[in-house]
Write a protein that holds these residues in place. Structure first.
Motif, PDB file in Angstrom:
ATOM      1  N   GLY A 241       0.798  -1.208   0.000  1.00 14.69           N
ATOM      2  CA  GLY A 241       0.000   0.000   0.000  1.00 14.69           C
ATOM      3  C   GLY A 241       0.835   1.263   0.000  1.00 14.69           C
ATOM      4  O   GLY A 241       2.057   1.225   0.171  1.00 14.69           O
ATOM      5  N   ALA A 242       0.153   2.378  -0.210  1.00 13.02           N
ATOM      6  CA  ALA A 242       0.819   3.680  -0.177  1.00 13.02           C
ATOM      7  C   ALA A 242       1.242   3.994   1.254  1.00 13.02           C
ATOM      8  O   ALA A 242       0.772   3.384   2.216  1.00 13.02           O
ATOM      9  N   LYS A 243       2.121   4.995   1.387  1.00 13.20           N
ATOM     10  CA  LYS A 243       2.729   5.312   2.680  1.00 13.20           C
ATOM     11  C   LYS A 243       1.707   5.529   3.791  1.00 13.20           C
ATOM     12  O   LYS A 243       1.864   5.051   4.907  1.00 13.20           O
ATOM     13  N   ASN A 244       0.638   6.257   3.475  1.00 17.30           N
ATOM     14  CA  ASN A 244      -0.330   6.588   4.532  1.00 17.30           C
ATOM     15  C   ASN A 244      -1.396   5.512   4.727  1.00 17.30           C
ATOM     16  O   ASN A 244      -2.239   5.629   5.626  1.00 17.30           O
ATOM     17  N   THR A 245      -1.384   4.467   3.898  1.00 16.70           N
ATOM     18  CA  THR A 245      -2.381   3.382   4.050  1.00 16.70           C
ATOM     19  C   THR A 245      -1.704   2.014   3.989  1.00 16.70           C
ATOM     20  O   THR A 245      -2.301   1.054   3.502  1.00 16.70           O
ATOM     21  N   GLN A 246      -0.492   1.929   4.472  1.00 16.81           N
ATOM     22  CA  GLN A 246       0.239   0.662   4.392  1.00 16.81           C
ATOM     23  C   GLN A 246      -0.333  -0.384   5.336  1.00 16.81           C
ATOM     24  O   GLN A 246      -0.983  -0.066   6.334  1.00 16.81           O
ATOM     25  N   THR A 247      -0.045  -1.627   5.001  1.00 16.35           N
ATOM     26  CA  THR A 247      -0.424  -2.736   5.874  1.00 16.35           C
ATOM     27  C   THR A 247       0.312  -2.638   7.206  1.00 16.35           C
ATOM     28  O   THR A 247       1.403  -2.059   7.296  1.00 16.35           O
ATOM     29  N   THR A 248      -0.282  -3.210   8.224  1.00 17.64           N
ATOM     30  CA  THR A 248       0.346  -3.225   9.542  1.00 17.64           C
ATOM     31  C   THR A 248       1.557  -4.149   9.557  1.00 17.64           C
ATOM     32  O   THR A 248       2.548  -3.884  10.230  1.00 17.64           O
ATOM     33  N   TYR A 249       1.458  -5.231   8.786  1.00 21.77           N
ATOM     34  CA  TYR A 249       2.504  -6.254   8.779  1.00 21.77           C
ATOM     35  C   TYR A 249       3.264  -6.221   7.456  1.00 21.77           C
ATOM     36  O   TYR A 249       2.736  -5.785   6.429  1.00 21.77           O
ATOM     37  N   THR A 250       4.489  -6.702   7.495  1.00 20.71           N
ATOM     38  CA  THR A 250       5.202  -6.960   6.245  1.00 20.71           C
ATOM     39  C   THR A 250       4.813  -8.346   5.751  1.00 20.71           C
ATOM     40  O   THR A 250       4.520  -9.241   6.550  1.00 20.71           O
ATOM     41  N   TYR A 251       4.828  -8.507   4.430  1.00 22.61           N
ATOM     42  CA  TYR A 251       4.454  -9.780   3.838  1.00 22.61           C
ATOM     43  C   TYR A 251       5.543 -10.275   2.903  1.00 22.61           C
ATOM     44  O   TYR A 251       6.242  -9.484   2.262  1.00 22.61           O
ATOM     45  N   ARG A 252       5.659 -11.562   2.850  1.00 22.89           N
ATOM     46  CA  ARG A 252       6.573 -12.173   1.895  1.00 22.89           C
ATOM     47  C   ARG A 252       5.881 -12.183   0.535  1.00 22.89           C
ATOM     48  O   ARG A 252       4.732 -12.643   0.421  1.00 22.89           O
ATOM     49  N   ILE A 253       6.543 -11.679  -0.486  1.00 22.04           N
ATOM     50  CA  ILE A 253       5.985 -11.623  -1.824  1.00 22.04           C
ATOM     51  C   ILE A 253       6.810 -12.530  -2.731  1.00 22.04           C
ATOM     52  O   ILE A 253       7.996 -12.289  -2.958  1.00 22.04           O
ATOM     53  N   VAL A 254       6.189 -13.576  -3.215  1.00 24.11           N
ATOM     54  CA  VAL A 254       6.818 -14.482  -4.177  1.00 24.11           C
ATOM     55  C   VAL A 254       6.231 -14.152  -5.542  1.00 24.11           C
ATOM     56  O   VAL A 254       5.004 -14.188  -5.731  1.00 24.11           O
ATOM     57  N   THR A 255       7.092 -13.823  -6.489  1.00 29.84           N
ATOM     58  CA  THR A 255       6.643 -13.391  -7.812  1.00 29.84           C
ATOM     59  C   THR A 255       6.917 -14.479  -8.846  1.00 29.84           C
ATOM     60  O   THR A 255       8.028 -15.004  -8.927  1.00 29.84           O
TER      61      THR A 255
END
Length: 382
Positions: A241-255
């Motif tokens: 998400g954008a800076k002011n609406t980011q997720t609370t948690y970090t997520y692992r992103i597999v592309t």
């Protein structure tokens, strides 16, 4: 040995017809007045229609007479009974059978997790008398929001709504009820940031394809082994998400690349699986699509038999019951006869209906149903 070629024969080994008759009277205040075509006959009708792909009440009534099940039977008699029997009876029977038939633990694709796909399928109709299911202009629909056990190839929960109810609106109902270790796999309709945070806050593992356009604030990169078979092109951790609406948690992103070469971003909170395994887990989501395809093929979409909500949902849930009974029978017996003959579920279903299953398969089915009857009679469960 008697031939077994109808789902009702399987059902009766689990729950006797007399029990169902008593339940209709007690739980649904249903008073059986008909002598010729009862509510249980209607259940029988719908189950056969679901596997033999009858096109309507007329074809079904003619077939039942040809089979010798009735001396005579008018299609209007079936239609009238279909309106009288509450669809909740079929829905609740389906849910009960889910509990009975999906409790045993099967071999898992992943050692530490069960795999569940979550998705919905939309069943559309084109008839104004189905206005109770208004969807779009001149189009009417219901949705089946489904949780599906990938290991067993069995649905575990199904919720019906009208076509207007979105997947993300129903997501908390299906994503959040499992307490045992299970990875929920879903496509981008469920890739909303709020849902990901909610799942993570409750420590529910998932692999969900992200919606297009969600920004990634990359925090760190993970090492992965390049393998052309799995085509993993990236593995990193990020806020979404954008800076002011980011997720609370970090997520692992597999592309991974799509068939067109465009990137597919898979968000997950499962850290101990390799990137290629995350890719494979997502690919296994296809099993729920095969289930939806079976249901739609056997429901003769978009032409259900009746017009009213009661008739349509009765047929839908009875078709789901038919799938559940056949899939359970296949799952339970296949390990015992697979050394003698190889049959896919599709081939098994076709031969079951035509009473052309190999004798060793028929023997195992007979033994299974005998065991189910014995256990059901002694404990009330299987």
């Amino acid at each position: 040995m008697n031939k077994i070629n109808t789902p009702i024969q399987i059902l009766q080994s689990i729950i006797p017809s007399k029990t169902l008759e008593e339940r209709l009277a007690q739980d649904y205040n249903f008073e059986e007045k008909a002598r010729k075509f009862s509510a249980i006959d209607l259940l029988h009708f719908y189950l056969e229609a679901g596997v033999k792909r009858w096109t309507g009440y007329r074809e079904g009534s003619e077939t039942l007479v040809e089979q010798g099940d009735f001396e005579s039977l008018n299609h209007s008699t079936i239609s009238k009974k279909a309106q009288e029997v509450p669809y909740e009876f079929f829905r609740d029977l389906f849910q009960e059978l889910l509990q009975r038939l999906t409790t045993s633990q099967k071999k898992k694709f992943l050692k530490d997790y069960s795999l569940f796909a979550i998705d919905s399928t939309t069943i559309t109709f084109r008839h104004q008398t189905r206005s109770w299911a208004k969807y779009r202009k001149h189009l009417y629909a219901i949705k089946l929001h489904t949780e599906f056990n990938i290991d067993q190839k069995m649905p575990t929960h199904v919720f019906d709504t009208t076509g207007k109810d979105s997947d993300i609106m129903m997501a908390p109902l299906i994503f959040l009820h499992k307490d045992f270790p299970a990875i929920r796999v879903a496509d981008r309709a469920y890739g909303a940031k709020d849902l990901l945070d909610q799942l993570s806050s409750e420590e529910k593992p998932f692999v969900i394809r992200l919606k297009a356009g969600i920004k990634h604030d990359v925090q760190s990169h993970n090492e992965f082994d390049f393998n052309e078979e799995w085509s993993v092109v990236a593995d990193y951790n990020a806020f979404l998400g954008a800076k002011n609406t980011q997720t609370t948690y970090t997520y692992r992103i597999v592309t991974v690349p799509s068939e067109t070469g465009e990137p597919i971003y898979l968000a997950t909170n499962v850290m101990k699986l390799k990137a290629e395994k995350i890719s494979e887990v997502y690919k296994m989501r296809w099993e729920i699509e095969l289930f939806f395809r079976w249901i739609k093929q056997n429901l003769d979409i978009p032409n259900p038999f009746g017009m009213s909500k009661n008739k349509v949902l009765s047929q839908v849930y009875a078709t789901l019951i038919a799938y559940l009974l056949l899939r359970s029978t296949f799952n339970e017996t296949q390990p015992k006869w697979s050394t003698y003959t190889k049959l896919s579920f599709k081939e098994f279903t076709r031969k079951f209906i035509k009473s052309t299953l190999p004798i060793e398969v028929g023997i195992e089915i007979g033994l299974l149903l005998k065991n189910w009857r014995s256990v059901s009679n002694s404990t009330g469960k299987i």
